[in-house]
Design a protein around this motif. Structure first.
Motif, PDB file in Angstrom:
ATOM      1  N   VAL A  22      23.281  93.515  77.089  1.00 46.10           N
ATOM      2  CA  VAL A  22      24.743  93.609  77.137  1.00 46.10           C
ATOM      3  C   VAL A  22      25.365  92.891  75.945  1.00 46.10           C
ATOM      4  O   VAL A  22      26.355  93.350  75.361  1.00 46.10           O
ATOM      5  CB  VAL A  22      25.272  93.028  78.460  1.00 46.10           C
ATOM      6  CG1 VAL A  22      26.784  92.844  78.407  1.00 46.10           C
ATOM      7  CG2 VAL A  22      24.888  93.928  79.626  1.00 46.10           C
ATOM      8  N   SER A  23      24.777  91.764  75.550  1.00 46.19           N
ATOM      9  CA  SER A  23      25.297  91.022  74.400  1.00 46.19           C
ATOM     10  C   SER A  23      25.207  91.851  73.130  1.00 46.19           C
ATOM     11  O   SER A  23      26.141  91.892  72.322  1.00 46.19           O
ATOM     12  CB  SER A  23      24.534  89.711  74.238  1.00 46.19           C
ATOM     13  OG  SER A  23      24.968  89.015  73.090  1.00 46.19           O
ATOM     14  N   MET A  66      21.396  90.736  80.346  1.00 48.64           N
ATOM     15  CA  MET A  66      22.452  90.012  79.645  1.00 48.64           C
ATOM     16  C   MET A  66      22.234  90.069  78.135  1.00 48.64           C
ATOM     17  O   MET A  66      23.197  90.169  77.363  1.00 48.64           O
ATOM     18  CB  MET A  66      22.497  88.558  80.125  1.00 48.64           C
ATOM     19  CG  MET A  66      22.989  88.403  81.563  1.00 48.64           C
ATOM     20  SD  MET A  66      23.030  86.683  82.117  1.00 48.64           S
ATOM     21  CE  MET A  66      24.297  86.029  81.041  1.00 48.64           C
ATOM     22  N   GLU A  67      20.969  90.026  77.699  1.00 51.47           N
ATOM     23  CA  GLU A  67      20.685  90.125  76.267  1.00 51.47           C
ATOM     24  C   GLU A  67      21.066  91.504  75.730  1.00 51.47           C
ATOM     25  O   GLU A  67      21.655  91.637  74.653  1.00 51.47           O
ATOM     26  CB  GLU A  67      19.203  89.850  76.020  1.00 51.47           C
ATOM     27  CG  GLU A  67      18.855  89.799  74.533  1.00 51.47           C
ATOM     28  CD  GLU A  67      17.406  89.409  74.303  1.00 51.47           C
ATOM     29  OE1 GLU A  67      16.950  89.533  73.158  1.00 51.47           O
ATOM     30  OE2 GLU A  67      16.741  88.983  75.274  1.00 51.47           O
ATOM     31  N   GLY A  92      29.041  93.543  81.479  1.00 52.08           N
ATOM     32  CA  GLY A  92      28.713  92.149  81.210  1.00 52.08           C
ATOM     33  C   GLY A  92      28.939  91.268  82.424  1.00 52.08           C
ATOM     34  O   GLY A  92      28.149  90.355  82.702  1.00 52.08           O
ATOM     35  N   ALA A 132      26.055  91.826  84.877  1.00 52.05           N
ATOM     36  CA  ALA A 132      24.827  91.168  84.435  1.00 52.05           C
ATOM     37  C   ALA A 132      24.886  89.670  84.692  1.00 52.05           C
ATOM     38  O   ALA A 132      23.894  89.045  85.090  1.00 52.05           O
ATOM     39  CB  ALA A 132      24.610  91.449  82.949  1.00 52.05           C
ATOM     40  N   ALA A 133      26.053  89.056  84.477  1.00 53.37           N
ATOM     41  CA  ALA A 133      26.196  87.618  84.709  1.00 53.37           C
ATOM     42  C   ALA A 133      26.053  87.286  86.192  1.00 53.37           C
ATOM     43  O   ALA A 133      25.449  86.271  86.558  1.00 53.37           O
ATOM     44  CB  ALA A 133      27.548  87.155  84.174  1.00 53.37           C
ATOM     45  N   ARG A 134      26.601  88.144  87.063  1.00 56.80           N
ATOM     46  CA  ARG A 134      26.499  87.888  88.499  1.00 56.80           C
ATOM     47  C   ARG A 134      25.055  87.995  88.984  1.00 56.80           C
ATOM     48  O   ARG A 134      24.612  87.239  89.846  1.00 56.80           O
ATOM     49  CB  ARG A 134      27.374  88.871  89.256  1.00 56.80           C
ATOM     50  CG  ARG A 134      28.874  88.577  89.153  1.00 56.80           C
ATOM     51  CD  ARG A 134      29.695  89.652  89.835  1.00 56.80           C
ATOM     52  NE  ARG A 134      31.129  89.351  89.784  1.00 56.80           N
ATOM     53  CZ  ARG A 134      32.069  90.199  90.181  1.00 56.80           C
ATOM     54  NH1 ARG A 134      31.721  91.402  90.645  1.00 56.80           N
ATOM     55  NH2 ARG A 134      33.342  89.844  90.100  1.00 56.80           N
ATOM     56  N   ASN A 135      24.313  88.962  88.443  1.00 54.64           N
ATOM     57  CA  ASN A 135      22.923  89.156  88.862  1.00 54.64           C
ATOM     58  C   ASN A 135      21.959  88.187  88.182  1.00 54.64           C
ATOM     59  O   ASN A 135      20.771  88.149  88.520  1.00 54.64           O
ATOM     60  CB  ASN A 135      22.481  90.590  88.571  1.00 54.64           C
ATOM     61  CG  ASN A 135      23.218  91.600  89.422  1.00 54.64           C
ATOM     62  OD1 ASN A 135      23.669  91.276  90.519  1.00 54.64           O
ATOM     63  ND2 ASN A 135      23.341  92.822  88.925  1.00 54.64           N
ATOM     64  N   LYS A 136      22.457  87.452  87.192  1.00 59.79           N
ATOM     65  CA  LYS A 136      21.631  86.487  86.459  1.00 59.79           C
ATOM     66  C   LYS A 136      20.360  87.124  85.922  1.00 59.79           C
ATOM     67  O   LYS A 136      19.271  86.557  85.983  1.00 59.79           O
ATOM     68  CB  LYS A 136      21.293  85.288  87.351  1.00 59.79           C
ATOM     69  CG  LYS A 136      22.526  84.515  87.815  1.00 59.79           C
ATOM     70  CD  LYS A 136      22.168  83.323  88.659  1.00 59.79           C
ATOM     71  CE  LYS A 136      23.416  82.562  89.110  1.00 59.79           C
ATOM     72  NZ  LYS A 136      23.096  81.390  89.936  1.00 59.79           N
ATOM     73  N   ASP A 137      20.522  88.359  85.391  1.00 61.10           N
ATOM     74  CA  ASP A 137      19.405  89.100  84.805  1.00 61.10           C
ATOM     75  C   ASP A 137      19.393  88.822  83.305  1.00 61.10           C
ATOM     76  O   ASP A 137      20.230  89.324  82.552  1.00 61.10           O
ATOM     77  CB  ASP A 137      19.583  90.598  85.080  1.00 61.10           C
ATOM     78  CG  ASP A 137      18.363  91.411  84.661  1.00 61.10           C
ATOM     79  OD1 ASP A 137      17.667  90.987  83.718  1.00 61.10           O
ATOM     80  OD2 ASP A 137      18.127  92.473  85.274  1.00 61.10           O
ATOM     81  N   GLY A 138      18.419  88.008  82.849  1.00 60.71           N
ATOM     82  CA  GLY A 138      18.384  87.584  81.449  1.00 60.71           C
ATOM     83  C   GLY A 138      18.227  88.740  80.483  1.00 60.71           C
ATOM     84  O   GLY A 138      18.924  88.813  79.465  1.00 60.71           O
TER      85      GLY A 138
END
Length: 720
Positions: free
Chosen positions: A376-377, A373-374, A361, A364-370
């Motif tokens: 991973v959520s 991130m979804e 997670g 994903a937040a560092r790479n700002k990959d939407g």
């Protein structure tokens, strides 16, 4: 062929200890209700099962001793021996001796002389009850014995219930020859073979006997003559002989002792000898014919009662036994026995999964990959469900631990000559099995201490207007994401002046010190501290209360005392629900990370935005409420750059509030609790550590300890 019975033997030990616990609970119930037939049967079944299972593993010492206890229990079941307090105490002693025999066998050591002597003493006392049989057995008369509502059963036949031991063939005896010889005394009108003990083919020993028999014999011989048929095999079999005209209660006892694989009504009645197979077959055929003509199926029991084949009481007893067996089988089908190490391994793996998920997670937040991130959520939600499911596997009710104290209260109250009643509340409250296993010893000390020092003698209680019988309560309930366990007594309470005097003598306080009640009560947890005027076998040596607090703190818990002199005392233990994984709230202070349990967090506020903030003060006016503050950076003497603003995390524990001043609020966080090393375990305010997704270490804060620090700092600030 060598068979590895190690796993089976360990299962036997575990199940036997559970049966011994059931036996103890039933015996303690019988002290209050000696006429409880179900409790008597529960004690008998436990002893019978342990004896039978011990025989499978060749544990002859356990078999021999349990057999003697079982004989006396059988006389109690048949109303041939009255159950009194002395006999219940003897059975409790037998239960303890069986447990010692199991422990000795499990440890793989020889029985020592003390255990052997204890067994001989108990066996001698048991034999005294068997020696009374001639005086207590009812005499036979020519008039038929009458039963309540059912009349006479099998008026012209004897009933024999016969179970051969497994080694009867090895001892050179042929079971069939005894049955043939029995037939020479008269006519065997019914014979039913029981194969409930027959194992599967792989586990069968051709030299062992696994069969039992229910026999109806028409004969003019007396009971002694019939019993003499089995004289050479009496030590290798269980034999019950019911004379002609036996009471219904005798047959009901046979029904209750039937193996659990006989779950059908007709089979149970045939097995106990109440009906013959022919009578059952005719009744089943009649039932089938009537069902073809009618839409509703008439119960088999009603058909046999209408045809006067069997008495209604026997049908009711068989139906009750059937319901009991099916309930037990359904319960067993719901449970599976799993070794605790496997659960621990699963929890550890789930913890690693939580840490790995947090790392993904973060990436994903560092790479700002939407899209990532979804995904991973979604994975985080599944990981949380897996975590909750795994943690529920380790949650057990604390009632089992509480129930063990019924025996402790009984034995200690008799030892010290006090009449004390134990009351249990919140037995269904659940917490981690690891916590349950480790809380037993501290609770035992608190309970024994309350009985010895807290609750007064009957004379003193009556002089103070109290009932002669003292009351001890064990309560449990959930609070703020943890569990609270209370030990409450209605005794004399703690003597404040005596505690202070003892503390001054030991140099713990100075003569002019003015302590609050809470601080005075906490003095009893100091090593070697005791106000007892007399040393007893239970307490008074000043050893134990410091160990109690140390053991509770090792579980990340706290203990507090409330006491009113002359009214009683309450020892309140607060523990986390689990020691493994928690929902936490992550905070940043300087360049460090800290976690508090999420259930303890009430709200978060910005310090600069709060009204009536006083620079340098250690308290805050929060909507008219004085909130003590603790600045985490100052408390732990952290170095590093502070944030642009300060925040207050309002936490609660044990009904008290405090504010933790931190730099950053990082949000909710699944924390996998890791123990601190020996170098850091005594740092006040820290209860553990956890690993973040970035690989950094965050410390888990001990909220109750920090609340104490904040309260002291806040009161000092207000005084100044």
């Amino acid at each position: 062929m060598n068979l590895d019975l190690g796993d089976a033997l360990q299962t036997f030990f575990a199940e036997s200890r559970g049966l011994l616990q059931d036996m103890e609970e039933a015996l303690l119930r019988l002290e209050n209700t000696p006429d409880d037939a179900e409790a008597v049967n529960a004690v008998f079944r436990a002893a019978h099962t342990i004896k039978g299972s011990s025989g499978l593993f060749g544990l002859d010492d356990i078999v021999a001793f349990t057999h003697k206890a079982e004989n006396v229990l059988d006389r109690v079941r048949n109303n041939e021996q009255a159950l009194n307090e002395e006999l219940i105490g003897l059975f409790l002693g037998c239960r303890d001796h069986i447990e010692r025999l199991l422990d000795t066998t499990a440890d793989g050591v020889e029985m020592d002389a003390d255990i052997r002597q204890q067994g001989e003493v108990l066996a001698s006392r048991l034999s005294q009850y068997m020696g009374q049989s001639a005086a207590t057995l009812p005499t036979e008369t020519e008039a038929p014995l009458q039963s309540v509502g059912g009349g006479q059963v099998a008026g012209d036949t004897w009933h024999l219930s016969l179970r051969f031991g497994q080694d009867v063939l090895k001892n050179g005896m042929d079971p069939l020859s005894f049955i043939r010889y029995l037939g020479t005394l008269g006519e065997i009108v019914h014979l039913s073979t029981l194969d409930d003990a027959l194992p599967d083919a792989a586990g069968m020993d051709p030299e062992c006997c696994y069969l039992g028999f229910e026999i109806r014999l028409r004969s003019g011989a007396d009971k002694a003559r019939i019993e003499s048929v089995f004289e050479f095999v009496r030590d290798d079999c269980q034999l019950h002989i019911l004379p002609p005209g036996s009471r219904l209660a005798d047959y009901i006892n046979l029904i209750e002792a039937l193996p659990e694989n006989n779950a059908r009504l007709g089979e149970m009645l045939v097995a106990c000898g109440a009906v013959t197979q022919r009578e059952l077959d005719e009744s089943l055929a009649l039932q089938e014919c009537e069902s073809a003509r009618q839409e509703t199926l008439q119960p088999l029991g009603e058909i046999m009662v209408e045809r006067q084949i069997v008495q209604p009481e026997l049908v009711d007893a068989a139906l009750s036994r059937q319901k009991e067996v099916r309930h037990r089988q359904s319960q067993e089908a719901r449970f599976i026995r799993v070794h605790a190490d496997k659960l621990d391994s699963l929890i550890n793996l789930v913890g690693e999964l939580v840490i790995a998920g947090a790392g993904v997670g973060l990436m994903a937040a560092r790479n700002k990959d939407g899209a990532m991130m979804e995904s991973v959520s979604g994975m985080a939600r599944l990981v949380e469900d897996i975590r909750d499911g795994a943690m529920r596997l380790r949650m057990v009710e604390i009632g089992e631990t509480f129930n063990r104290f019924r025996r402790v209260v009984r034995d200690v109250s008799k030892e010290i000559g006090k009449d004390i009643e134990l009351s249990i509340g919140g037995a269904e409250t659940e917490l981690d099995k690891t916590v349950v296993d480790k809380i037993g010893d501290p609770l035992t000390h608190l309970v024994r201490n309350a009985m010895d020092h807290g609750i007064e003698s009957a004379d003193v209680r009556l002089s103070r207007g109290k009932p002669a019988k003292g009351t001890l309560q064990l309560n449990a309930y959930h609070e703020s994401g943890g569990i609270v366990i209370e030990v409450v007594d209605d005794g004399g309470g703690l003597n404040r002046e005596r505690i202070l005097a003892k503390a001054r003598d030991k140099g713990l306080i100075q003569a002019g010190d003015n302590l609050a009640d809470r601080d005075v009560w906490n003095l009893i947890f100091e090593p070697g501290f005791s106000t007892a005027e007399q040393v007893s076998n239970l307490s008074g040596r000043g050893v134990g209360m410091d160990v109690v607090r140390r053991n509770i703190e090792a579980l990340r818990g706290t203990v507090e005392i409330e006491s009113r002199e002359g009214v009683g005392s309450t020892f309140r233990i607060r523990l986390p629900l689990t020691l493994a994984i928690i929902d936490g709230f992550l905070m940043g202070v300087a360049e460090s990370h800290y976690v508090v349990p999420l259930d303890m967090v009430l709200e978060c506020v910005e310090l600069s935005a709060c009204a009536n903030r006083n620079e340098g003060c250690d308290y805050l006016n929060l909507r008219g409420e004085v909130l003590p503050l603790l600045r985490v950076k100052d408390h732990f003497k952290l170095k590093g750059r502070s944030g642009r603003r300060e925040n207050v995390v309002v936490v609660t524990s044990a009904g008290r509030k405090a504010g933790l001043v931190v730099d950053e609020l990082k949000g909710e966080f699944q924390a996998v609790i890791k123990p601190l090393g020996t170098l850091f375990e005594r740092i006040r305010g820290i209860s553990g550590s956890t690993i973040l997704g970035s690989g950094e270490v965050a410390l888990v804060l001990d909220v109750p300890a920090l609340q104490d620090e904040a309260a002291r700092a806040g009161s000092a600030g207000v005084t100044a």
